[in-house]
Write an enzyme that holds these catalytic residues in place. Structure first.
Site, mmCIF file in Angstrom:
data_model
loop_
_atom_site.group_PDB
_atom_site.id
_atom_site.type_symbol
_atom_site.label_atom_id
_atom_site.label_comp_id
_atom_site.label_asym_id
_atom_site.label_seq_id
_atom_site.Cartn_x
_atom_site.Cartn_y
_atom_site.Cartn_z
ATOM 1 N N THR A 137 -9.737 -5.102 1.094
ATOM 2 C CA THR A 137 -10.580 -5.606 2.181
ATOM 3 C C THR A 137 -11.319 -4.501 2.945
ATOM 4 O O THR A 137 -12.194 -4.812 3.753
ATOM 5 C CB THR A 137 -9.710 -6.365 3.212
ATOM 6 O OG1 THR A 137 -8.715 -5.440 3.695
ATOM 7 C CG2 THR A 137 -9.035 -7.571 2.610
ATOM 8 N N LYS A 174 2.228 2.068 -5.085
ATOM 9 C CA LYS A 174 2.960 1.558 -6.267
ATOM 10 C C LYS A 174 2.156 1.770 -7.536
ATOM 11 O O LYS A 174 2.716 2.041 -8.587
ATOM 12 C CB LYS A 174 3.240 0.054 -6.112
ATOM 13 C CG LYS A 174 4.244 -0.278 -5.051
ATOM 14 C CD LYS A 174 4.483 -1.774 -4.969
ATOM 15 C CE LYS A 174 3.287 -2.564 -4.497
ATOM 16 N NZ LYS A 174 2.848 -2.281 -3.113
ATOM 17 N N GLY A 234 -4.080 -4.610 -4.348
ATOM 18 C CA GLY A 234 -5.062 -3.598 -4.734
ATOM 19 C C GLY A 234 -4.329 -2.333 -5.120
ATOM 20 O O GLY A 234 -3.685 -1.717 -4.276
ATOM 21 N N HIS A 235 -4.360 -2.000 -6.387
ATOM 22 C CA HIS A 235 -3.697 -0.783 -6.847
ATOM 23 C C HIS A 235 -4.743 0.245 -7.238
ATOM 24 O O HIS A 235 -5.625 -0.039 -8.046
ATOM 25 C CB HIS A 235 -2.817 -1.079 -8.071
ATOM 26 C CG HIS A 235 -1.585 -1.846 -7.741
ATOM 27 N ND1 HIS A 235 -0.745 -2.375 -8.689
ATOM 28 C CD2 HIS A 235 -1.048 -2.155 -6.559
ATOM 29 C CE1 HIS A 235 0.253 -2.983 -8.083
ATOM 30 N NE2 HIS A 235 0.090 -2.872 -6.795
ATOM 31 N N GLN A 285 2.212 -6.255 -3.411
ATOM 32 C CA GLN A 285 2.648 -6.380 -2.011
ATOM 33 C C GLN A 285 3.992 -5.652 -1.821
ATOM 34 O O GLN A 285 4.217 -4.674 -2.506
ATOM 35 C CB GLN A 285 2.717 -7.838 -1.549
ATOM 36 C CG GLN A 285 1.353 -8.463 -1.330
ATOM 37 C CD GLN A 285 0.741 -8.990 -2.620
ATOM 38 O OE1 GLN A 285 1.406 -9.613 -3.423
ATOM 39 N NE2 GLN A 285 -0.537 -8.766 -2.813
ATOM 40 N N ASP A 333 0.814 -1.219 0.000
ATOM 41 C CA ASP A 333 0.000 0.000 0.000
ATOM 42 C C ASP A 333 0.843 1.264 0.000
ATOM 43 O O ASP A 333 0.444 2.286 0.552
ATOM 44 C CB ASP A 333 -0.964 0.013 1.211
ATOM 45 C CG ASP A 333 -1.723 -1.291 1.335
ATOM 46 O OD1 ASP A 333 -2.269 -1.730 0.317
ATOM 47 O OD2 ASP A 333 -1.744 -1.871 2.431
HETATM 48 P P1 IMP Z 1 -2.474 -12.890 1.905
HETATM 49 O O1 IMP Z 1 -1.546 -12.379 0.864
HETATM 50 O O2 IMP Z 1 -3.920 -12.636 1.603
HETATM 51 O O3 IMP Z 1 -2.218 -14.321 2.269
HETATM 52 O O4 IMP Z 1 -2.215 -12.064 3.257
HETATM 53 C C1 IMP Z 1 -0.984 -12.162 3.972
HETATM 54 C C2 IMP Z 1 -0.573 -10.816 4.560
HETATM 55 O O5 IMP Z 1 -0.222 -9.939 3.484
HETATM 56 C C3 IMP Z 1 -1.667 -10.092 5.333
HETATM 57 O O6 IMP Z 1 -1.060 -9.363 6.378
HETATM 58 C C4 IMP Z 1 -2.249 -9.145 4.313
HETATM 59 O O7 IMP Z 1 -2.864 -8.029 4.924
HETATM 60 C C5 IMP Z 1 -1.001 -8.747 3.563
HETATM 61 N N1 IMP Z 1 -1.257 -8.308 2.194
HETATM 62 C C6 IMP Z 1 -1.509 -9.062 1.105
HETATM 63 N N2 IMP Z 1 -1.672 -8.304 0.016
HETATM 64 C C7 IMP Z 1 -1.479 -7.035 0.412
HETATM 65 C C8 IMP Z 1 -1.476 -5.790 -0.276
HETATM 66 O O8 IMP Z 1 -1.662 -5.682 -1.501
HETATM 67 N N3 IMP Z 1 -1.228 -4.689 0.483
HETATM 68 C C9 IMP Z 1 -0.978 -4.778 1.829
HETATM 69 N N4 IMP Z 1 -0.971 -5.915 2.486
HETATM 70 C C10 IMP Z 1 -1.220 -7.031 1.799
#
Ligand code: IMP
Length: 428
Positions: free
Chosen positions: A300, A16, A40-41, A223, A13
């Site tokens: 989310t 990017k 999420g971009h 990420q 977040d």
């Molecule tokens: P997962 O990728 O859904 O398995 O989540 C694992 C961890 O990565 C959690 O703490 C999520 O909140 C975090 N996470 C996954 N994708 C993002 C993103 O695009 N931005 C910020 N945090 C992320």
């Protein structure tokens, strides 16, 4: 050869999407190499806000080849939804290519993500519940279903039958959860398969062909470095490798084909989900940053945890990704603060430590060592040249650059494309 990789230096977040969108304009190809619809971009272009999850940001420009590489996990329903959304907004998606080698997220992955999280109780990871972890787990245990399998009715049925039998045993015996019906899942995914077919390609070869004729390639990180499965704050990480090194495995290129590395740094820190966060602010300042910065998840909607800028984290990300430049985002969110802090080191058991501890117990026990900076307390959203930024803002940024030994390349002071100061040439 001309390629640029954009990575997040914190916990995601960082903004990017905006940096990638800017660079996409100059690129011929835009490539996603890791993650899935957990990303999420948000991109603001032509006064419109686009929320992208799986599609590369290059999709917003005509004539860019947009590749979703083998390292990405594909939720067919989500990607088709995103394609439909783009079409509804008159965005052309015909240049999208999805790797035959990418793994497919199936309904049982999403269910398992939820069940595993519930099982962990207060030790939960805080995942996005998009089935990311369980899908990558199947990939690692070699039971995954790839896009090429989905494209072949018989192979798909064979693999789905075996996998679902196993997952159903797990649902029934371990979680006391309802089982899934094979035919329902099969029929639903056959429909998805036909809708996805026009986009499916051997993206590795496609990429190599394009690179060999000098096409400019942008690798779009999702990420961030501290969510990296190997280098992040494990287990509070995602299940892939978002760092620059992940480009090689996730897109199918050699290390020497990954060119300039740009690390996106939010001017403060945030993280969603659980895990230690040394500079977290649980006070009024944290609240101010969250509200002023609208720090709520794109995927989310969860409120993000906010804190001071942690230069130790960014310094490690600079090393890990071999950063050539820093791209600073959201500097304007700090406009109203009278004083700012940057964490320049950690103290563990009273001693200064130089590295970020692998042990979460140690990381949680680290105390931040702060340097304090006077704020600029003025609106910088209309500044268009670095030299015109308030001196206090420049001091803040230049200290970060000094600590991380990485030059400033981009500074962003607002969501739109115009609010971006560029101080470097990225595609050589
Ligand atoms: P997962 O990728 O859904 O398995 O989540 C694992 C961890 O990565 C959690 O703490 C999520 O909140 C975090 N996470 C996954 N994708 C993002 C993103 O695009 N931005 C910020 N945090 C992320």
């Amino acid at each position: 050869m001309s390629s640029v990789v954009v990575v997040g230096t914190q916990w995601g977040d960082e903004g990017k999407g905006k940096v990638v969108d800017y660079l996409a304009e100059q690129a011929d190809l835009v490539v996603r190499y890791s993650g899935g619809s957990n990303a999420g971009h948000t991109v603001v272009a032509n006064n419109k806000t686009y929320k992208l999850h799986l599609l590369p940001s290059g999709i917003l420009y005509p004539n860019k080849l947009c590749i979703v590489g083998n390292g990405v996990v594909i939720d067919p329903e989500k990607v088709l939804e995103e394609i439909a959304n783009m079409k509804a907004q008159h965005v052309d998606t015909s240049n999208l290519r999805i790797s035959t080698r990418a793994h497919v997220i199936l309904p049982y992955h999403k269910i398992l993500d939820e069940l595993q999280e519930n099982d962990l109780g207060d030790k939960k990871i805080g995942t996005t519940k998009k089935g990311i972890g369980p899908c990558y787990a199947d990939k690692a245990t070699r039971t995954g279903i790839r896009i090429c399998d989905l494209m072949d009715k018989e192979v798909f049925l064979e693999k789905l039958t075996t996998n679902l039998a196993y997952k159903n045993r797990l649902f029934k015996n371990m979680y006391n959860a309802p089982e899934l019906d094979l035919d329902t899942v099969y029929q639903q995914y056959l429909v998805f398969a036909e809708q996805l077919r026009p986009y499916v390609a051997d993206t590795g070869s496609l990429l190599q062909e394009n690179i060999s004729v000098g096409k400019k390639t942008l690798f779009e990180g999702a990420q961030a470095s501290f969510l990296d499965l190997d280098h992040g704050t494990y287990p509070y990480v995602t299940s892939s490798n978002p760092i620059a090194g992940g480009v090689c495995t996730g897109a199918g290129v050699a290390p020497k084909q990954v060119g300039t590395a740009v690390g996106v740094v939010k001017a403060y820190s945030t993280r969603v989900g659980e895990g230690p966060f040394v500079t977290e602010l649980l006070d009024e300042t944290g609240h101010h940053i969250r509200e002023r910065g609208h720090e709520y998840g794109t995927t989310t909607g969860r409120p993000r945890r906010c804190g001071w800028l942690d230069a130790c984290v960014v310094r490690y990300a600079a090393q890990l990704n071999g950063l050539d430049y820093l791209a600073i985002t959201r500097l304007d969110i700090l406009d109203e603060l009278a004083t700012l802090k940057i964490c320049v080191g950690y103290k563990l058991n009273g001693e200064l430590i130089k590295h970020i501890p692998a042990s979460l117990k140690e990381l949680a026990a680290c105390e931040p060592i702060y340097e304090e900076f006077a704020g600029w307390q003025q609106d910088i959203t209309n500044v268009r040249a670095y030299k015109d930024l308030p001196e206090n803002a420049k001091r803040y940024l230049e200290r970060l650059s000094e600590i991380t030994q990485t030059p400033l390349g981009i500074v962003s002071v607002g969501p739109s494309r115009e609010q971006t100061m560029i101080m470097c040439e990225l595609f050589k």
